[in-house]
Design an enzyme around this catalytic site. Structure first.
Site, PDB file in Angstrom:
ATOM      1  N   CYS A  44       0.715  -1.148  -0.127  1.00  0.00           N
ATOM      2  CA  CYS A  44       0.096   0.181   0.071  1.00  0.00           C
ATOM      3  C   CYS A  44       0.950   1.215   0.142  1.00  0.00           C
ATOM      4  O   CYS A  44       1.787   1.248   0.628  1.00  0.00           O
ATOM      5  CB  CYS A  44      -1.114   0.194   1.008  1.00  0.00           C
ATOM      6  SG  CYS A  44      -2.310  -1.200   1.300  1.00  0.00           S
ATOM      7  N   ARG A  97       4.060  -0.460  -4.885  1.00  0.00           N
ATOM      8  CA  ARG A  97       3.926  -0.769  -3.278  1.00  0.00           C
ATOM      9  C   ARG A  97       2.560  -1.636  -3.131  1.00  0.00           C
ATOM     10  O   ARG A  97       2.331  -2.204  -2.048  1.00  0.00           O
ATOM     11  CB  ARG A  97       3.808   0.407  -2.318  1.00  0.00           C
ATOM     12  CG  ARG A  97       4.999   1.037  -2.219  1.00  0.00           C
ATOM     13  CD  ARG A  97       4.796   2.273  -1.263  1.00  0.00           C
ATOM     14  NE  ARG A  97       4.706   1.821  -0.081  1.00  0.00           N
ATOM     15  CZ  ARG A  97       5.653   1.569   1.025  1.00  0.00           C
ATOM     16  NH1 ARG A  97       6.791   1.746   0.789  1.00  0.00           N
ATOM     17  NH2 ARG A  97       5.080   1.240   2.013  1.00  0.00           N
ATOM     18  N   TRP A 143      -2.846  -2.691  -1.901  1.00  0.00           N
ATOM     19  CA  TRP A 143      -2.540  -4.292  -1.712  1.00  0.00           C
ATOM     20  C   TRP A 143      -3.094  -4.814  -0.726  1.00  0.00           C
ATOM     21  O   TRP A 143      -2.978  -4.621   0.551  1.00  0.00           O
ATOM     22  CB  TRP A 143      -0.942  -4.607  -1.694  1.00  0.00           C
ATOM     23  CG  TRP A 143      -0.336  -6.014  -1.702  1.00  0.00           C
ATOM     24  CD1 TRP A 143      -0.008  -6.438  -2.807  1.00  0.00           C
ATOM     25  CD2 TRP A 143      -0.449  -6.992  -0.673  1.00  0.00           C
ATOM     26  NE1 TRP A 143       0.265  -7.754  -2.671  1.00  0.00           N
ATOM     27  CE2 TRP A 143       0.012  -8.135  -1.460  1.00  0.00           C
ATOM     28  CE3 TRP A 143      -0.953  -7.076   0.765  1.00  0.00           C
ATOM     29  CZ2 TRP A 143       0.116  -9.632  -0.899  1.00  0.00           C
ATOM     30  CZ3 TRP A 143      -0.772  -8.283   1.192  1.00  0.00           C
ATOM     31  CH2 TRP A 143      -0.150  -9.275   0.483  1.00  0.00           C
ATOM     32  N   ASN A 151      -1.825   2.676   5.579  1.00  0.00           N
ATOM     33  CA  ASN A 151      -0.960   1.470   5.107  1.00  0.00           C
ATOM     34  C   ASN A 151      -0.684   0.657   6.245  1.00  0.00           C
ATOM     35  O   ASN A 151       0.070   1.430   7.199  1.00  0.00           O
ATOM     36  CB  ASN A 151       0.292   2.305   4.378  1.00  0.00           C
ATOM     37  CG  ASN A 151       1.403   1.041   4.414  1.00  0.00           C
ATOM     38  OD1 ASN A 151       2.492   1.475   4.437  1.00  0.00           O
ATOM     39  ND2 ASN A 151       1.346  -0.322   4.075  1.00  0.00           N
ATOM     40  N   GLY A 152      -1.035  -0.608   6.580  1.00  0.00           N
ATOM     41  CA  GLY A 152      -0.745  -1.321   7.764  1.00  0.00           C
ATOM     42  C   GLY A 152      -1.828  -2.155   7.929  1.00  0.00           C
ATOM     43  O   GLY A 152      -2.721  -2.403   7.203  1.00  0.00           O
ATOM     44  N   GLU A 178      17.668 -18.341  -5.786  1.00  0.00           N
ATOM     45  CA  GLU A 178      17.075 -17.277  -6.425  1.00  0.00           C
ATOM     46  C   GLU A 178      16.597 -16.891  -7.741  1.00  0.00           C
ATOM     47  O   GLU A 178      15.593 -16.320  -8.068  1.00  0.00           O
ATOM     48  CB  GLU A 178      18.418 -16.277  -6.094  1.00  0.00           C
ATOM     49  CG  GLU A 178      18.193 -14.905  -6.648  1.00  0.00           C
ATOM     50  CD  GLU A 178      17.011 -13.902  -6.011  1.00  0.00           C
ATOM     51  OE1 GLU A 178      16.362 -14.436  -4.972  1.00  0.00           O
ATOM     52  OE2 GLU A 178      16.910 -12.645  -6.513  1.00  0.00           O
ATOM     53  N   LYS A 230      12.913 -15.688  -9.131  1.00  0.00           N
ATOM     54  CA  LYS A 230      12.877 -14.811  -9.902  1.00  0.00           C
ATOM     55  C   LYS A 230      11.849 -15.174 -11.008  1.00  0.00           C
ATOM     56  O   LYS A 230      10.988 -14.527 -11.685  1.00  0.00           O
ATOM     57  CB  LYS A 230      14.110 -14.342 -10.614  1.00  0.00           C
ATOM     58  CG  LYS A 230      15.292 -13.728  -9.816  1.00  0.00           C
ATOM     59  CD  LYS A 230      15.036 -12.089  -9.822  1.00  0.00           C
ATOM     60  CE  LYS A 230      14.327 -11.981  -8.596  1.00  0.00           C
ATOM     61  NZ  LYS A 230      14.536 -11.889  -7.135  1.00  0.00           N
ATOM     62  N   GLU A 232       8.223 -15.477  -9.566  1.00  0.00           N
ATOM     63  CA  GLU A 232       7.470 -14.385  -9.336  1.00  0.00           C
ATOM     64  C   GLU A 232       6.968 -13.508 -10.223  1.00  0.00           C
ATOM     65  O   GLU A 232       5.995 -12.818 -10.334  1.00  0.00           O
ATOM     66  CB  GLU A 232       8.116 -13.499  -8.093  1.00  0.00           C
ATOM     67  CG  GLU A 232       9.518 -12.885  -8.635  1.00  0.00           C
ATOM     68  CD  GLU A 232      10.186 -12.302  -7.640  1.00  0.00           C
ATOM     69  OE1 GLU A 232       9.575 -11.848  -6.371  1.00  0.00           O
ATOM     70  OE2 GLU A 232      11.641 -12.235  -7.470  1.00  0.00           O
ATOM     71  N   HIS A 236      16.572 -37.149  -4.147  1.00  0.00           N
ATOM     72  CA  HIS A 236      15.532 -37.592  -3.137  1.00  0.00           C
ATOM     73  C   HIS A 236      14.234 -37.119  -3.446  1.00  0.00           C
ATOM     74  O   HIS A 236      13.369 -37.042  -2.450  1.00  0.00           O
ATOM     75  CB  HIS A 236      16.017 -37.013  -1.933  1.00  0.00           C
ATOM     76  CG  HIS A 236      17.351 -37.607  -1.572  1.00  0.00           C
ATOM     77  ND1 HIS A 236      17.619 -38.644  -1.028  1.00  0.00           N
ATOM     78  CD2 HIS A 236      18.619 -36.764  -1.536  1.00  0.00           C
ATOM     79  CE1 HIS A 236      19.064 -38.742  -1.052  1.00  0.00           C
ATOM     80  NE2 HIS A 236      19.519 -37.656  -1.214  1.00  0.00           N
ATOM     81  N   LYS A 250       6.161  -4.851  -3.434  1.00  0.00           N
ATOM     82  CA  LYS A 250       7.646  -4.690  -3.402  1.00  0.00           C
ATOM     83  C   LYS A 250       8.062  -4.613  -1.796  1.00  0.00           C
ATOM     84  O   LYS A 250       8.976  -5.243  -1.575  1.00  0.00           O
ATOM     85  CB  LYS A 250       8.229  -3.234  -4.132  1.00  0.00           C
ATOM     86  CG  LYS A 250       9.534  -2.859  -3.698  1.00  0.00           C
ATOM     87  CD  LYS A 250      10.266  -3.634  -4.742  1.00  0.00           C
ATOM     88  CE  LYS A 250      11.870  -3.499  -4.703  1.00  0.00           C
ATOM     89  NZ  LYS A 250      12.576  -4.554  -4.966  1.00  0.00           N
TER      90      LYS A 250
HETATM   91  C1  G6P Z   1       9.126  -8.783  -1.127  1.00  0.00           C
HETATM   92  C2  G6P Z   1       9.776  -8.283  -2.524  1.00  0.00           C
HETATM   93  C3  G6P Z   1      11.019  -9.236  -2.720  1.00  0.00           C
HETATM   94  C4  G6P Z   1      11.865  -8.904  -1.462  1.00  0.00           C
HETATM   95  C5  G6P Z   1      11.042  -9.079   0.059  1.00  0.00           C
HETATM   96  C6  G6P Z   1      12.159  -8.772   1.230  1.00  0.00           C
HETATM   97  O1  G6P Z   1       8.844 -10.219  -1.291  1.00  0.00           O
HETATM   98  O2  G6P Z   1       8.748  -8.597  -3.476  1.00  0.00           O
HETATM   99  O3  G6P Z   1      11.880  -8.767  -3.736  1.00  0.00           O
HETATM  100  O4  G6P Z   1      13.121  -9.799  -1.513  1.00  0.00           O
HETATM  101  O5  G6P Z   1      10.114  -8.633  -0.124  1.00  0.00           O
HETATM  102  O6  G6P Z   1      12.115  -7.472   1.250  1.00  0.00           O
HETATM  103  P1  G6P Z   1      13.153  -6.543   1.891  1.00  0.00           P
HETATM  104  O7  G6P Z   1      12.783  -5.003   1.445  1.00  0.00           O
HETATM  105  O8  G6P Z   1      13.021  -6.656   3.245  1.00  0.00           O
HETATM  106  O9  G6P Z   1      14.575  -6.909   1.238  1.00  0.00           O
END
Ligand code: G6P
Length: 622
Positions: free
Chosen positions: A2, A27, A74, A100-101, A495, A499, A502, A518, A617
């Site tokens: 948000c 956000r 969000w 936001n929260g 990772e 990527k 997502e 396994h 994000k």
């Molecule tokens: C969300 C984002 C990720 C990020 C994670 C942790 O899931 O989409 O890209 O790695 O939060 O966020 P931070 O800001 O704590 O690195």
């Protein structure tokens, strides 16, 4: 998670709010709305979908209101529809707010307010706050029947009464129709910045919505409020104690938050890595003397060198960087280390022996679970260091000390340049601790020379972008992928899978390559690409064996290998190469082709890579 923006000044508020919301859209982007204060009433437009949808729904005439609030959502409580979109207005129609929260005790408060005769329209926790403020404002009495003091501003008083009833997190901007010359911002657990311009003020969740108008800002702390009126602004605690806040310079610039010719922020941020890493390393690596200079943590290095255990805690991509960190601290500094998901750590009643050091890693510095994990660690007396990108963020302020990534704003939801910088910072820390504990000067210098060569080597990987796009094109229609690596390339496999899933919505699983036997090997077919990160490092021969196991079962392989490795060619249906480096720094290179692969797979599948569905994000809620 948000984004909120609010304007109070002399210019038309609407275009400023829309522009600000576009900056904050990363956000959250499932619904959006604005409320303008005009002629003693709120003029509200709300819509499900993106800010572009909100723009289409705005009235044709541009309102001349100079005060307003906006929100990009969000969803947490209630579906992302028009009714649940913010701003929310109270039952009297006098109070409007964006939030936001999460309000944790909203259900109890809602029950009570309904009993008191307040009507609700939405399913959100936020509307409870609007009604609560409206209730105290309307009745002019607190919950014990005491009237508001005569000399106070009733709007401000009602906000404080409401906040004293609430448990949870909030960053909010609040308006009252009876006080058109006033706007209130409050913060607890969610970010909130007040931009201070010439005769204008902007409240926002982050600096990107402010920097176009002013570079001067007040960073509110938890439990504080800013009240803006026609004479300027003042700050106090939500319990009505005056606080003086310092004006700070916003450190981001407008060009850092523009696309600058790229199609997406993720693409720009991948391409920026040679420069962002150089900035991250700049002035911190002294190859000649075999030293690392990290000013932010220098006073704690002695404690860190002696620590018996390091716990790294983070979420998402930052957790993957933390896993690399675990290996680095163990191998280079010989300090026992483990990485913990912040969301698990916070609830596990963790055992932190005396002398344990906790390192929290976060791009945004606002992730709710990471913040809570830090609080846990601090409560148990641990030294907590931060590895954070956003300057002045909550995690940067809550930790005892830390190291900034210095990579500039990261806007694409899928984290890229923050990951490489997190790994670079953890590498620097581990090398410095290794130097202080047992590594020879030669070994340190050789590691530092390798580290300084990484940016130029990433440039060579970026030069293969077109070729990697072709690999993405050839494989984009497969719905299941495996990512496999060993040693330092195991976190990279995780990772790479994250990527891809997502942003392209392809199911992808990352694993240590030997674990495949396994279970996951049962999935291998020629329709499930297996991406092997198989550079020439200590476990090279072992991973070749794993590739053979996949190929023997008809699997198709995409192999990330070291430049000049002829031996591996027959094992790869598609071969991507990266320059050579030492074992410990492999992730800084091998992650880059996987970022490019995921980006192009998603674009070719027609997805909006900067705003993947259901994600945000900055995850400022649990
Ligand atoms: C969300 C984002 C990720 C990020 C994670 C942790 O899931 O989409 O890209 O790695 O939060 O966020 P931070 O800001 O704590 O690195």
């Amino acid at each position: 998670m948000c984004g909120i923006v609010a304007y109070f000044g002399r210019k038309h508020a609407q275009p400023i709010l829309i522009e600000g919301l576009k900056r904050l859209e990363y956000r959250g982007y499932d619904s959006a709305g604005v409320a303008l204060l005009e002629k003693g009433a709120f003029n509200i437009t709300k819509t499900p979908g993106r800010i572009s949808a909100l723009e289409e729904n705005l009235p044709e005439y541009e309102s001349d209101s100079t005060v307003g609030i906006g929100h990009t959502r969000w969803a947490t409580h209630g579906q992302p529809n028009q009714i649940n979109a913010h701003p929310h207005v109270d039952y009297t129609g006098k109070i409007a707010l964006v939030h936001n929260g999460i309000i944790e005790n909203y259900a109890t408060l809602k029950k009570w307010l309904i009993k008191e005769g307040c009507a609700f329209q939405s399913e959100t926790d936020t509307e409870v706050v609007a009604n609560l403020i409206g209730y105290f404002y309307d009745k002019n009495q607190d919950r014990n029947g005491r009237f508001a003091p005569k000399d106070c501003n009733r709007f401000e008083w009602a906000v404080q009464q409401a906040l004293s009833e609430i448990y949870g997190t909030y960053g909010m901007a609040i308006l009252c129709v009876d006080c058109p010359d006033m706007m209130i911002g409050v913060k607890k657990g969610s970010p909130l910045i007040l931009g201070v311009g010439k005769n204008e003020y902007i409240i926002a969740s982050d600096a990107s919505a402010i920097v176009q108008h002013t570079t001067q800002a007040i960073y509110l702390s938890d439990g504080e409020m800013a009240i803006i009126d026609s004479d300027g602004f003042y700050t106090k605690t939500i319990t009505n104690k005056e606080v003086q806040k310092e004006l700070k310079e916003i450190e981001i610039s407008l060009d850092q938050i523009e696309l600058e010719g790229f199609d997406h922020y993720m693409q720009k941020e991948i391409a920026e890595q040679p420069v962002s890493l150089e900035t991250c390393l700049n002035g911190r690596v002294d190859v000649k003397n075999g030293r690392i200079i990290l000013g932010g943590v220098s006073q704690y290095l002695r404690e860190l060198t002696r620590t018996k255990r390091i716990i790294l805690t983070a979420c998402g991509t930052a957790w993957h960087a933390g896993l690399v960190g675990e290996f680095l601290f163990e191998q280079l500094a010989r300090i026992p280390a483990e990485v913990e998901y912040a969301s698990e750590f916070r609830y596990r009643n963790p055992i932190l022996e005396e002398g344990t050091v906790v390192i929290a890693i976060s791009q945004s510095g606002e992730t709710a679970d990471t913040l809570a994990a830090i609080e846990q660690a601090r409560d148990r007396g641990a030294l907590v260091l931060g590895v954070v990108n956003v300057v002045g963020s909550s995690i940067a302020r809550l930790t005892d000390a830390g190291v900034y990534l210095r990579v500039g704003p990261e806007i694409g939801v899928a984290s890229t340049k923050a990951f490489t910088a997190q790994v670079a910072v953890l590498s620097m820390l581990a090398i410095e601790l290794g130097r202080r504990r047992h590594l020879s000067t030669d070994a340190v210098q050789s590691l530092l020379r390798e580290l300084m060569e990484i940016p130029a080597k990433i440039k060579r990987i970026l030069a293969q972008t077109d070729y990697i796009r072709q690999i993405a094109q050839a494989n984009k229609d497969h719905e299941n992928w495996l990512f496999l690596g060993r040693g330092f390339n195991y976190p990279v496999a995780l990772e790479g899978a994250l990527k891809l899933k997502e942003i392209s919505y392809i199911h992808a699983e990352g694993l240590p390559a030997a674990e495949m036997k396994h279970g996951p090997i049962a999935l291998i077919t020629d329709r499930m690409p297996a991406v092997f990160v198989a550079t020439r490092c200590s476990q090279y021969e072992k991973i070749i064996g794993n590739i053979e196991e996949v190929r023997a079962r008809g699997g198709k392989t995409i192999v990330v290998a070291t430049e000049g490795d002829e031996h591996i060619k027959p094992y790869a249906d598609h071969l991507i190469t990266v320059p050579e480096t030492c074992d410990q720094l492999q992730p800084l290179l091998t992650v880059v082709p996987l970022q490019i692969l995921a980006y192009h797979a998603a674009v070719l599948r027609g997805h909006d890579v900067d705003k993947p569905r259901n994600l945000a994000k900055s995850v400022t809620v649990e």
